[in-house]
Enzyme design. Sequence first.
Site, PDB file in Angstrom:
ATOM      1  N   ASP A 123       5.522   3.122  -2.697  1.00  0.00           N
ATOM      2  CA  ASP A 123       4.480   2.123  -2.921  1.00  0.00           C
ATOM      3  C   ASP A 123       3.406   2.735  -3.809  1.00  0.00           C
ATOM      4  O   ASP A 123       3.171   3.949  -3.766  1.00  0.00           O
ATOM      5  CB  ASP A 123       3.862   1.680  -1.593  1.00  0.00           C
ATOM      6  CG  ASP A 123       4.793   0.805  -0.768  1.00  0.00           C
ATOM      7  OD1 ASP A 123       5.648   0.118  -1.363  1.00  0.00           O
ATOM      8  OD2 ASP A 123       4.657   0.791   0.466  1.00  0.00           O
ATOM      9  N   ASP A 141       8.006  -5.595  -3.499  1.00  0.00           N
ATOM     10  CA  ASP A 141       7.271  -6.358  -2.491  1.00  0.00           C
ATOM     11  C   ASP A 141       6.670  -7.624  -3.102  1.00  0.00           C
ATOM     12  O   ASP A 141       6.677  -8.695  -2.484  1.00  0.00           O
ATOM     13  CB  ASP A 141       6.151  -5.511  -1.882  1.00  0.00           C
ATOM     14  CG  ASP A 141       6.661  -4.285  -1.156  1.00  0.00           C
ATOM     15  OD1 ASP A 141       7.818  -4.291  -0.694  1.00  0.00           O
ATOM     16  OD2 ASP A 141       5.895  -3.304  -1.048  1.00  0.00           O
TER      17      ASP A 141
END
EC number: 3.4.23.36
Length: 167
Positions: A123, A141
């Site tokens: 991330d 995401d």
Amino acid sequence: MNKPICSTGLRWLWLVVVVLILDLGSKQLVLQHFHLYESVPLIPYFNLTYAQNFGAAFSFLAEKDGWQRWFFAFIAVAISVVLMVMMYRASAKKKLSNIAYALIIGGALGNLFDRLVHGFVIDFIDFYVGDWHFPTFNIADMAICIGAGLVIIDSFLSPDEKTIKVG
């Protein structure tokens, strides 16, 4: 019964490839240029911050003993297969739902790649206001969330095929 691929929703699978290229490419850049937890401010309220997510969305189940890696990998594969079957059964003209499914599949496969290769999801997108930070996320995401939103929108816009017409 064989249908030509171009007449089905599978025609939109090219979007899966686009999501994968953007997601995996951006994650590779992060791995090459960032140390873990290194943060680079881009503009106010937005940083690039390298984080490793061992769980699911918002690090759900991240503190578990490692079984979640395979659980979430299984879920990603299962959802991708189900959505591809739905795309195969759908007409290519059902653009909104097919685009939504392709975005979800691309995001699921992008994060699946990370889980299988690295053991965690990379991330790096960090939005914040003051000291409050939204959970760090990635392009996969974003694709999943946009796809899910499009599924919801499509459910309101598309007539229910099971509804009995009176009159």
